[in-house]
Motif scaffolding. Sequence first.
Motif, PDB file in Angstrom:
ATOM      1  N   CYS A  54       0.805  -1.232   0.000  1.00  0.00           N
ATOM      2  CA  CYS A  54       0.000   0.000   0.000  1.00  0.00           C
ATOM      3  C   CYS A  54       0.831   1.272   0.000  1.00  0.00           C
ATOM      4  CB  CYS A  54      -0.958   0.009   1.186  1.00  0.00           C
ATOM      5  SG  CYS A  54      -0.153   0.149   2.806  1.00  0.00           S
ATOM      6  N   GLY A  55       2.119   1.177   0.335  1.00  0.00           N
ATOM      7  CA  GLY A  55       2.946   2.377   0.336  1.00  0.00           C
ATOM      8  C   GLY A  55       2.402   3.440   1.264  1.00  0.00           C
ATOM      9  N   THR A  56       2.208   4.639   0.741  1.00  0.00           N
ATOM     10  CA  THR A  56       1.706   5.754   1.546  1.00  0.00           C
ATOM     11  C   THR A  56       0.189   5.755   1.660  1.00  0.00           C
ATOM     12  OG1 THR A  56       1.655   7.236  -0.364  1.00  0.00           O
ATOM     13  CG2 THR A  56       3.699   7.199   0.945  1.00  0.00           C
ATOM     14  N   GLY A  57      -0.442   4.697   1.190  1.00  0.00           N
ATOM     15  CA  GLY A  57      -1.887   4.549   1.368  1.00  0.00           C
ATOM     16  C   GLY A  57      -2.734   5.314   0.389  1.00  0.00           C
ATOM     17  N   ARG A  58      -2.208   5.581  -0.793  1.00  0.00           N
ATOM     18  CA  ARG A  58      -2.939   6.429  -1.742  1.00  0.00           C
ATOM     19  C   ARG A  58      -4.279   5.841  -2.166  1.00  0.00           C
ATOM     20  NH1 ARG A  58       1.040   8.998  -6.045  1.00  0.00           N
ATOM     21  NH2 ARG A  58      -0.543  10.576  -5.985  1.00  0.00           N
ATOM     22  N   ALA A  59      -4.390   4.507  -2.189  1.00  0.00           N
ATOM     23  CA  ALA A  59      -5.653   3.875  -2.605  1.00  0.00           C
ATOM     24  C   ALA A  59      -6.637   3.711  -1.460  1.00  0.00           C
ATOM     25  CB  ALA A  59      -5.371   2.513  -3.243  1.00  0.00           C
TER      26      ALA A  59
ATOM     27  N   LEU B 206      -7.707  -3.136   4.500  1.00  0.00           N
ATOM     28  CA  LEU B 206      -6.397  -3.401   5.076  1.00  0.00           C
ATOM     29  C   LEU B 206      -5.326  -2.880   4.131  1.00  0.00           C
ATOM     30  CD1 LEU B 206      -6.931  -7.134   6.080  1.00  0.00           C
ATOM     31  CD2 LEU B 206      -7.136  -5.133   7.573  1.00  0.00           C
ATOM     32  N   GLY B 207      -4.292  -2.287   4.685  1.00  0.00           N
ATOM     33  CA  GLY B 207      -3.142  -1.867   3.901  1.00  0.00           C
ATOM     34  C   GLY B 207      -1.907  -2.561   4.438  1.00  0.00           C
ATOM     35  N   VAL B 208      -1.209  -3.280   3.582  1.00  0.00           N
ATOM     36  CA  VAL B 208      -0.011  -4.010   3.983  1.00  0.00           C
ATOM     37  C   VAL B 208       1.184  -3.463   3.218  1.00  0.00           C
ATOM     38  CG1 VAL B 208       1.161  -6.245   3.825  1.00  0.00           C
ATOM     39  CG2 VAL B 208      -1.185  -6.139   4.623  1.00  0.00           C
ATOM     40  N   ASP B 209       2.264  -3.222   3.934  1.00  0.00           N
ATOM     41  CA  ASP B 209       3.496  -2.815   3.270  1.00  0.00           C
ATOM     42  C   ASP B 209       4.686  -3.328   4.071  1.00  0.00           C
ATOM     43  OD1 ASP B 209       4.020  -0.710   0.851  1.00  0.00           O
ATOM     44  OD2 ASP B 209       5.735  -0.793   2.214  1.00  0.00           O
ATOM     45  N   LEU B 210       5.779  -3.511   3.358  1.00  0.00           N
ATOM     46  CA  LEU B 210       7.010  -4.046   3.930  1.00  0.00           C
ATOM     47  C   LEU B 210       7.901  -2.966   4.525  1.00  0.00           C
ATOM     48  CD1 LEU B 210       8.542  -6.815   3.999  1.00  0.00           C
ATOM     49  CD2 LEU B 210       9.514  -6.191   1.788  1.00  0.00           C
ATOM     50  N   THR B 211       7.621  -1.697   4.183  1.00  0.00           N
ATOM     51  CA  THR B 211       8.524  -0.606   4.542  1.00  0.00           C
ATOM     52  C   THR B 211       7.904   0.302   5.596  1.00  0.00           C
ATOM     53  OG1 THR B 211       9.380  -0.661   2.283  1.00  0.00           O
ATOM     54  CG2 THR B 211       9.916   1.283   3.589  1.00  0.00           C
ATOM     55  N   PRO B 212       8.447   0.310   6.815  1.00  0.00           N
ATOM     56  CA  PRO B 212       7.889   1.149   7.881  1.00  0.00           C
ATOM     57  C   PRO B 212       7.772   2.623   7.503  1.00  0.00           C
ATOM     58  CG  PRO B 212       9.485  -0.400   8.802  1.00  0.00           C
ATOM     59  CD  PRO B 212       9.575  -0.519   7.306  1.00  0.00           C
ATOM     60  N   ALA B 213       8.749   3.152   6.764  1.00  0.00           N
ATOM     61  CA  ALA B 213       8.718   4.576   6.412  1.00  0.00           C
ATOM     62  C   ALA B 213       7.513   4.912   5.535  1.00  0.00           C
ATOM     63  CB  ALA B 213      10.012   4.967   5.709  1.00  0.00           C
ATOM     64  N   MET B 214       7.110   3.997   4.671  1.00  0.00           N
ATOM     65  CA  MET B 214       5.936   4.249   3.832  1.00  0.00           C
ATOM     66  C   MET B 214       4.662   4.255   4.683  1.00  0.00           C
ATOM     67  SD  MET B 214       7.012   4.854   0.773  1.00  0.00           S
ATOM     68  CE  MET B 214       6.186   4.369  -0.739  1.00  0.00           C
ATOM     69  N   LEU B 215       4.561   3.319   5.609  1.00  0.00           N
ATOM     70  CA  LEU B 215       3.390   3.291   6.487  1.00  0.00           C
ATOM     71  C   LEU B 215       3.352   4.535   7.376  1.00  0.00           C
ATOM     72  CD1 LEU B 215       3.352  -0.479   7.483  1.00  0.00           C
ATOM     73  CD2 LEU B 215       1.910   0.675   5.793  1.00  0.00           C
TER      74      LEU B 215
ATOM     75  N   GLY C  21      -9.202 -17.238   2.455  1.00  0.00           N
ATOM     76  CA  GLY C  21     -10.508 -16.828   1.953  1.00  0.00           C
ATOM     77  C   GLY C  21     -11.152 -15.667   2.679  1.00  0.00           C
ATOM     78  N   ALA C  22     -10.360 -14.894   3.435  1.00  0.00           N
ATOM     79  CA  ALA C  22     -10.914 -13.813   4.269  1.00  0.00           C
ATOM     80  C   ALA C  22     -11.363 -12.592   3.471  1.00  0.00           C
ATOM     81  CB  ALA C  22      -9.883 -13.383   5.310  1.00  0.00           C
ATOM     82  N   LEU C  23     -10.849 -12.429   2.247  1.00  0.00           N
ATOM     83  CA  LEU C  23     -11.055 -11.188   1.505  1.00  0.00           C
ATOM     84  C   LEU C  23     -11.904 -11.382   0.253  1.00  0.00           C
ATOM     85  CD1 LEU C  23      -7.355  -9.926   1.589  1.00  0.00           C
ATOM     86  CD2 LEU C  23      -9.208  -9.270   3.152  1.00  0.00           C
ATOM     87  N   ASP C  24     -12.501 -10.283  -0.171  1.00  0.00           N
ATOM     88  CA  ASP C  24     -13.229 -10.263  -1.445  1.00  0.00           C
ATOM     89  C   ASP C  24     -12.350  -9.803  -2.589  1.00  0.00           C
ATOM     90  OD1 ASP C  24     -16.054 -10.872  -0.509  1.00  0.00           O
ATOM     91  OD2 ASP C  24     -15.563  -9.152   0.769  1.00  0.00           O
ATOM     92  N   ALA C  25     -11.305  -9.048  -2.290  1.00  0.00           N
ATOM     93  CA  ALA C  25     -10.473  -8.495  -3.355  1.00  0.00           C
ATOM     94  C   ALA C  25      -9.120  -8.050  -2.825  1.00  0.00           C
ATOM     95  CB  ALA C  25     -11.177  -7.306  -4.017  1.00  0.00           C
ATOM     96  N   VAL C  26      -8.172  -7.977  -3.758  1.00  0.00           N
ATOM     97  CA  VAL C  26      -6.839  -7.418  -3.486  1.00  0.00           C
ATOM     98  C   VAL C  26      -6.548  -6.374  -4.547  1.00  0.00           C
ATOM     99  CG1 VAL C  26      -4.354  -7.874  -3.420  1.00  0.00           C
ATOM    100  CG2 VAL C  26      -5.936  -9.518  -2.404  1.00  0.00           C
ATOM    101  N   PHE C  27      -6.028  -5.241  -4.104  1.00  0.00           N
ATOM    102  CA  PHE C  27      -5.596  -4.159  -4.984  1.00  0.00           C
ATOM    103  C   PHE C  27      -4.090  -4.037  -4.836  1.00  0.00           C
ATOM    104  CE2 PHE C  27      -4.659   0.319  -5.849  1.00  0.00           C
ATOM    105  CZ  PHE C  27      -5.374   0.537  -7.012  1.00  0.00           C
ATOM    106  N   GLY C  28      -3.369  -3.983  -5.949  1.00  0.00           N
ATOM    107  CA  GLY C  28      -1.919  -3.846  -5.895  1.00  0.00           C
ATOM    108  C   GLY C  28      -1.432  -2.813  -6.891  1.00  0.00           C
ATOM    109  N   ALA C  29      -1.061  -1.633  -6.403  1.00  0.00           N
ATOM    110  CA  ALA C  29      -0.547  -0.569  -7.269  1.00  0.00           C
ATOM    111  C   ALA C  29       0.969  -0.683  -7.341  1.00  0.00           C
ATOM    112  CB  ALA C  29      -0.951   0.799  -6.724  1.00  0.00           C
ATOM    113  N   GLY C  30       1.496  -0.874  -8.532  1.00  0.00           N
ATOM    114  CA  GLY C  30       2.936  -0.986  -8.714  1.00  0.00           C
ATOM    115  C   GLY C  30       3.522  -2.221  -8.053  1.00  0.00           C
TER     116      GLY C  30
END
Length: 199
Positions: A50-55, A70-79, A106-115
């Motif tokens: 999710c990076g900076t959460g733009r979506a 939910l927004g998941v990212d690997l980089t603390p600075a982006m969160l 099966g918890a989700l209805d969709a995943v969005f992945g920008a870049g």
Amino acid sequence: MADDHAHIQDFFTARAADWDSRFPDDGPAYDAAVGALGLRPGDAVLDAGCGTGRALPALRSAVGSGGTVLGVDLTPAMLKEAVRTGRERSGVLLLADAGRLPLRTGALDAVFGAGLISHLSRPAEDLKELARVVRTGGLLALFHPIGRAALAARHGRSITEDDLRAEPRLGPLLARSGWRLDSYTDEDDRFLVLAVRTV
């Protein structure tokens, strides 16, 4: 894989503070891409990488107050930037690897992945993990606010067919990972792939 993660974290940590200001006009493209997912009120959706959460605001708007974002990212600075901009109000932020999600099957209805696709360290395995957390018939959107040719030009490169985002490569990769390619758009002002979670 730890080296891949360190490289990704180093790359995004160095750019987190000015990430949004580098791409100030992308908002409408994000909104349109989220709209293409066809989310309904009450749905549960993950912004993977999710990076900076733009979506996140568009995702929240699509699923309403009764939905889960939910927004998941690997980089603390982006969160941290997502929190600084107030986007954490649109969803729950998690520091995690998109390839090892702390979510039930099966918890989700969709995943969005920008870049997202170009930053997956193990594309097939990571896409399988995204499939694991989405219900059968759920959707995956792989998005970038500009197309492959425009992105390559931005980085001083030529577009190549061995690019993971090229349709002849991406379609089979998705199929091996639990997804069926539903639509593929690669235009100057948008890259958007929609895929359906198969059984």
